[in-house]
Design a protein around this motif. Structure first.
Motif, short mmCIF file in Angstrom:
data_model
loop_
_atom_site.label_atom_id
_atom_site.label_comp_id
_atom_site.label_asym_id
_atom_site.label_seq_id
_atom_site.Cartn_x
_atom_site.Cartn_y
_atom_site.Cartn_z
N THR A 17 -14.42 11.79 25.36
CA THR A 17 -15.76 12.36 25.53
C THR A 17 -15.74 13.84 25.22
O THR A 17 -14.77 14.55 25.53
CB THR A 17 -16.25 12.12 26.96
N ARG A 66 -23.89 5.73 22.43
CA ARG A 66 -22.68 6.51 22.64
C ARG A 66 -23.00 8.00 22.86
O ARG A 66 -22.30 8.66 23.63
CB ARG A 66 -21.75 6.39 21.43
N GLN A 80 -24.04 14.98 24.48
CA GLN A 80 -22.91 14.33 25.14
C GLN A 80 -22.43 13.23 24.22
O GLN A 80 -23.17 12.32 23.87
CB GLN A 80 -23.36 13.74 26.49
N THR A 82 -19.73 10.28 23.75
CA THR A 82 -18.76 9.41 24.42
C THR A 82 -18.22 8.40 23.42
O THR A 82 -18.83 8.14 22.38
CB THR A 82 -19.37 8.69 25.62
#
Length: 114
Positions: A17, A66, A80, A82
């Protein structure tokens, strides 16, 4: 002249991440829309994720589920990331639309590799 400055890029392994930040010269809510784009050598810059004034978001199919775009109540936009994949490797750019003008940051490199 509005300014946008990206940060948070770097080298990560597949599956990890990473969070990118974009710091704007004014409140992010002042922008009509803000978005993240990415570009790899020899390719067109492509849309990754966007958010408009009312908070609605949109994602490219390749990152849906994601990546998450968000903003704070001050002057920061986030991405973000991931479950990153090698194909997510690119320079990531922040874009803001203000009074019908597009403003871009200088980009931050994200490299996904084991």
């Amino acid at each position: 002249q509005e300014q946008l400055v990206e940060s948070g890029g770097g080298l990560v392994q597949p599956g990890e991440t990473l969070r990118l930040s974009c710091t704007a010269s004014r409140r992010v809510f002042d922008f009509t829309a803000m978005a993240w784009y990415r570009q790899t050598p020899g390719k067109e810059r492509e849309f990754v994720a966007g958010i408009v004034g009312g908070g609605q978001t949109k994602y490219a199919d390749s990152v849906k589920g994601r990546f998450t775009i968000s903003r704070d109540l001050a002057n920061r936009l986030y991405l973000q990331m991931t479950s990153v994949r090698p194909e997510d490797t690119a320079v990531y750019y922040c874009k803001g639309v203000y009074w019908s003008h597009d403003y871009w940051g200088q980009g931050t490199q994200v490299t996904v590799s084991s």
